[in-house]
Scaffold this motif. Structure first.
Motif, PDB file in Angstrom:
ATOM      1  N   THR A 112       6.177  18.822  -9.005  1.00  0.00           N
ATOM      2  CA  THR A 112       6.110  17.771  -7.995  1.00  0.00           C
ATOM      3  C   THR A 112       5.711  16.480  -8.687  1.00  0.00           C
ATOM      4  O   THR A 112       4.805  16.473  -9.533  1.00  0.00           O
ATOM      5  CB  THR A 112       5.094  18.124  -6.901  1.00  0.00           C
ATOM      6  N   ALA A 113       6.392  15.408  -8.378  1.00  0.00           N
ATOM      7  CA  ALA A 113       6.085  14.106  -8.969  1.00  0.00           C
ATOM      8  C   ALA A 113       5.261  13.292  -7.979  1.00  0.00           C
ATOM      9  O   ALA A 113       5.676  13.087  -6.837  1.00  0.00           O
ATOM     10  CB  ALA A 113       7.373  13.367  -9.315  1.00  0.00           C
ATOM     11  N   ILE A 114       4.083  12.870  -8.421  1.00  0.00           N
ATOM     12  CA  ILE A 114       3.248  12.008  -7.588  1.00  0.00           C
ATOM     13  C   ILE A 114       3.587  10.560  -7.938  1.00  0.00           C
ATOM     14  O   ILE A 114       3.275  10.068  -9.027  1.00  0.00           O
ATOM     15  CB  ILE A 114       1.754  12.293  -7.810  1.00  0.00           C
ATOM     16  N   VAL A 115       4.261   9.906  -7.014  1.00  0.00           N
ATOM     17  CA  VAL A 115       4.713   8.531  -7.200  1.00  0.00           C
ATOM     18  C   VAL A 115       4.285   7.737  -5.972  1.00  0.00           C
ATOM     19  O   VAL A 115       4.619   8.117  -4.842  1.00  0.00           O
ATOM     20  CB  VAL A 115       6.251   8.455  -7.352  1.00  0.00           C
ATOM     21  N   THR A 148       0.854  -1.190   0.000  1.00  0.00           N
ATOM     22  CA  THR A 148       0.000   0.000   0.000  1.00  0.00           C
ATOM     23  C   THR A 148       0.884   1.231   0.000  1.00  0.00           C
ATOM     24  O   THR A 148       2.013   1.209   0.505  1.00  0.00           O
ATOM     25  CB  THR A 148      -0.911   0.044   1.240  1.00  0.00           C
ATOM     26  N   SER A 149       0.371   2.312  -0.565  1.00  0.00           N
ATOM     27  CA  SER A 149       1.154   3.539  -0.653  1.00  0.00           C
ATOM     28  C   SER A 149       0.785   4.488   0.466  1.00  0.00           C
ATOM     29  O   SER A 149      -0.387   4.658   0.793  1.00  0.00           O
ATOM     30  CB  SER A 149       0.925   4.211  -2.002  1.00  0.00           C
ATOM     31  N   ARG A 150       1.810   5.093   1.015  1.00  0.00           N
ATOM     32  CA  ARG A 150       1.604   6.103   2.042  1.00  0.00           C
ATOM     33  C   ARG A 150       2.040   7.451   1.481  1.00  0.00           C
ATOM     34  O   ARG A 150       1.238   8.211   0.998  1.00  0.00           O
ATOM     35  CB  ARG A 150       2.381   5.709   3.301  1.00  0.00           C
ATOM     36  N   ALA A 151       3.334   7.732   1.510  1.00  0.00           N
ATOM     37  CA  ALA A 151       3.819   8.983   0.930  1.00  0.00           C
ATOM     38  C   ALA A 151       3.716   8.918  -0.596  1.00  0.00           C
ATOM     39  O   ALA A 151       4.052   7.908  -1.199  1.00  0.00           O
ATOM     40  CB  ALA A 151       5.264   9.220   1.343  1.00  0.00           C
ATOM     41  N   VAL A 152       3.267  10.006  -1.211  1.00  0.00           N
ATOM     42  CA  VAL A 152       3.113  10.015  -2.667  1.00  0.00           C
ATOM     43  C   VAL A 152       3.769  11.218  -3.332  1.00  0.00           C
ATOM     44  O   VAL A 152       4.087  11.159  -4.527  1.00  0.00           O
ATOM     45  CB  VAL A 152       1.623   9.956  -3.083  1.00  0.00           C
ATOM     46  N   LEU A 159     -11.262  19.449   1.684  1.00  0.00           N
ATOM     47  CA  LEU A 159     -10.777  18.165   1.210  1.00  0.00           C
ATOM     48  C   LEU A 159      -9.647  18.428   0.213  1.00  0.00           C
ATOM     49  O   LEU A 159      -9.503  19.550  -0.288  1.00  0.00           O
ATOM     50  CB  LEU A 159     -11.879  17.349   0.530  1.00  0.00           C
ATOM     51  N   MET A 160      -8.884  17.375  -0.088  1.00  0.00           N
ATOM     52  CA  MET A 160      -7.852  17.477  -1.104  1.00  0.00           C
ATOM     53  C   MET A 160      -7.921  16.282  -2.038  1.00  0.00           C
ATOM     54  O   MET A 160      -8.339  15.185  -1.644  1.00  0.00           O
ATOM     55  CB  MET A 160      -6.459  17.570  -0.478  1.00  0.00           C
ATOM     56  N   MET A 161      -7.518  16.522  -3.285  1.00  0.00           N
ATOM     57  CA  MET A 161      -7.440  15.474  -4.299  1.00  0.00           C
ATOM     58  C   MET A 161      -6.074  15.566  -4.986  1.00  0.00           C
ATOM     59  O   MET A 161      -5.662  16.645  -5.409  1.00  0.00           O
ATOM     60  CB  MET A 161      -8.537  15.630  -5.355  1.00  0.00           C
ATOM     61  N   VAL A 162      -5.406  14.417  -5.095  1.00  0.00           N
ATOM     62  CA  VAL A 162      -4.091  14.348  -5.742  1.00  0.00           C
ATOM     63  C   VAL A 162      -4.137  13.225  -6.774  1.00  0.00           C
ATOM     64  O   VAL A 162      -4.424  12.079  -6.416  1.00  0.00           O
ATOM     65  CB  VAL A 162      -2.974  14.070  -4.711  1.00  0.00           C
ATOM     66  N   PRO A 163      -3.854  13.510  -8.052  1.00  0.00           N
ATOM     67  CA  PRO A 163      -3.999  12.471  -9.080  1.00  0.00           C
ATOM     68  C   PRO A 163      -2.789  11.539  -9.144  1.00  0.00           C
ATOM     69  O   PRO A 163      -1.639  11.978  -9.062  1.00  0.00           O
ATOM     70  CB  PRO A 163      -4.112  13.282 -10.378  1.00  0.00           C
ATOM     71  N   SER A 181       1.535  19.007   3.539  1.00  0.00           N
ATOM     72  CA  SER A 181       2.407  19.501   2.483  1.00  0.00           C
ATOM     73  C   SER A 181       3.351  18.436   1.949  1.00  0.00           C
ATOM     74  O   SER A 181       4.281  18.740   1.209  1.00  0.00           O
ATOM     75  CB  SER A 181       3.226  20.700   2.985  1.00  0.00           C
ATOM     76  N   GLY A 182       3.121  17.177   2.337  1.00  0.00           N
ATOM     77  CA  GLY A 182       3.899  16.085   1.783  1.00  0.00           C
ATOM     78  C   GLY A 182       5.386  16.175   2.070  1.00  0.00           C
ATOM     79  O   GLY A 182       6.205  15.923   1.191  1.00  0.00           O
TER      80      GLY A 182
END
Length: 532
Positions: free
Chosen positions: A102-105, A43-47, A212-216, A296-297
């Motif tokens: 920012t790279a969403i990985v 499962t993914s936590r930090a993205v 709320l927040m949405m991150v693709p 803020s990741g």
């Protein structure tokens, strides 16, 4: 027989532990990497991977594999009550980088890339091996391990690095407290979402009472969803999906269909950090040293920077190239940055959740002004990006940093040298500089025309920057002086860059006295000299 025990034992094979292991092994050290889990996380936590961390991955040689997995984010878009307030496009003009996004990985993908990288260096993760304790000796650390079948083991290593998470055994055994506060309980969910929105932005949506927040993500139409009010942990996935859809639709002012999440997490986040990053021959990094709000990741990004900071110093000391005092700079440099990040993430957390009902009235007014006043919009963009990207973080007050004897152009001591590679990414000098920063050694860059003696050592790369036909150690062709201008190097000037890409010192004339002072301040071993 030569000593074949590990020089460094790393506990924890998440992104931080893998980075430590990679950078130590890349410098030729024997590394043992253990993790209490039975295998890799699924499962993914930090993205979120921010630009400075992408630069670090470039220096490590894994950037291409990371970007293959990434959704690139170049904007932050805010909605309230069904209308778009503002889209803040990324503006990195005041902090140049070759990775202006920012790279969403997903963390599972990041870890897979890093595991493959350490395996290529001969390091494999020992799963199901738990660190249960340790004792420090003058020349080593004795470590107690427990294998998956319960079998105990006592091992030795010259150094121990604890990257073993928020419940770190290493941190507790050292007696390091996590100082700070516990805050809100939020919900995270990864789910396929059908919605008509550009996928190059993070979205913040205010519903009138909460946010709320949405991150693709890159694949499968999936998004990371964050709800600043929470449901019970046992809430069925179908109800979680329906709850997000019911909030997001009115907040965005459009149809939103949320499918069952593939992963959910209800958690009470904390804002805590240790007062120092290690003791003796034992160090901590990542979640073992600090825990952050996800607003803020910053958690994983901070840990990666710590891992890189520690690894090159540990290698220099273990190989006899630097005095033991060099390792004291790990805490001296990283604790203030951790404190700074706790402050910025606390502000980000407040802004993300905004449960005040008045926000629904005030936000449209505030962001209409921001949207229509160009200088103000750019200032907000740069302020937000500067805090999140990691590009403005540095070590101006580090014991390794030598203040310049006069004002000069280019990156100042304590700041990153990688911005020069972005001055013109297609220019041969800038491309060569990006390649130079991937070297594991220190770099001494001198502009053509320097006449003084420069040090020669196997941990130091000396590069002479000049036009075509430049002569001198490590000649680096810089046609038209594009790279020299970006670095602020006039004829005869010099720049000393640490292995992590930060400027340690600079000057207008490469005298033996000036260079010797900078190297001594960095705690490096004695050097011989070569005349240019």
């Amino acid at each position: 027989m030569p000593d074949q025990r590990p020089q460094v034992l790393v506990a924890g094979a998440g992104p931080v532990g893998l980075t430590v292991a990679h950078e130590l092994a890349r410098r030729g050290l024997r590394v043992r990497l253990v993790d209490a889990a039975s295998g890799p996380a699924d499962t993914s936590r930090a993205v979120a991977t921010h630009p400075r961390t992408l630069e670090t991955y470039d220096q490590m040689g894994v950037i291409d594999q990371i970007l293959e997995q990434a959704q690139q984010i170049r904007a932050f878009t805010m909605f309230s009550g069904g209308r778009r307030l503002v889209r803040l496009d990324a503006d990195y003009s005041t902090m140049p980088t070759r990775y202006p996004f920012t790279a969403i990985v997903e963390q599972v993908d990041t870890e897979a890339v890093l595991r493959a990288a350490v395996a290529r260096l001969g390091v494999t993760v020992e799963w199901g091996v738990k660190l249960t304790g340790f004792a420090q000796r003058p020349d080593r650390v004795e470590v107690r391990l427990e294998h998956a079948d319960g079998a105990p083991e006592t091992a030795e290593a010259s150094w121990l690095v604890g990257c073993d998470g928020g419940h770190s055994t290493v941190r507790r055994t050292l007696g390091l407290p996590l100082l700070g506060e516990t805050s809100e309980t939020w919900m995270l969910a990864d789910a396929p979402v059908d919605v008509d929105l550009p996928r190059d932005s993070i979205y913040w949506i205010h519903t009138g009472a909460q946010a709320l927040m949405m991150v693709p993500f890159r694949r499968g139409g999936r998004w990371r969803l964050l709800d600043t009010t929470t449901a019970a942990p046992e809430t069925p996935a179908t109800q979680i999906a329906a709850r997000f859809a019911a909030k997001l639709g009115p907040g965005l002012g459009r149809e939103v269909a949320v499918q069952e999440p593939t992963w959910t997490s209800v958690f009470t986040f904390q804002q805590r950090m240790v007062p120092r990053m290690g003791e003796g021959r034992v160090f901590v990094a990542g979640d073992a040293a600090h825990v952050h709000s996800p607003a803020s990741g910053q958690g994983m990004n901070t840990g990666i920077q710590e891992a890189y900071n520690l690894a090159w110093k540990l290698a220099m000391v273990e190989e006899g190239h630097a005095h033991r005092d060099l390792l004291d700079s790990y805490s001296a440099e990283r604790v203030p940055i951790g404190a700074q990040l706790l402050g910025s993430t606390k502000k980000a957390t407040f802004l993300v959740q905004l449960k005040n009902a008045f926000a629904g009235i005030a936000l449209p007014v505030v962001f209409t002004v921001i949207r229509n006043v160009t200088p103000l919009r750019r200032k907000v963009q740069r302020k937000v990006l500067g805090g999140i990207s990691g590009l403005l973080l540095g070590y101006p007050d580090s014991p390794l940093t030598t203040a310049p004897d006069a004002d000069t152009a280019g990156p100042r001591p304590g700041t990153r040298a990688s911005g020069a590679a972005a001055a013109d990414p297609r220019h041969p000098g800038c491309r060569a500089w990006a390649s130079e920063l991937r070297d594991t050694r220190w770099t001494l860059a001198v502009a053509d025309g320097a006449a003084a003696e420069t040090p020669e050592h196997d941990w130091l790369s000396v590069r002479t920057l000049g036009d075509e036909g430049t002569r001198g150690p490590g000649a680096l062709a810089d046609p038209d002086g594009v790279l020299r201008a970006a670095l602020g190097l006039a004829d005869g000037g010099w720049l000393l860059v640490r292995p992590d890409g930060y400027v340690a010192a600079r000057g207008r004339e490469a005298t033996a006295q000036a260079l010797g002072r900078a190297l001594a301040r960095a705690g490096l071993a004695e050097t011989s000299a070569v005349r240019m």
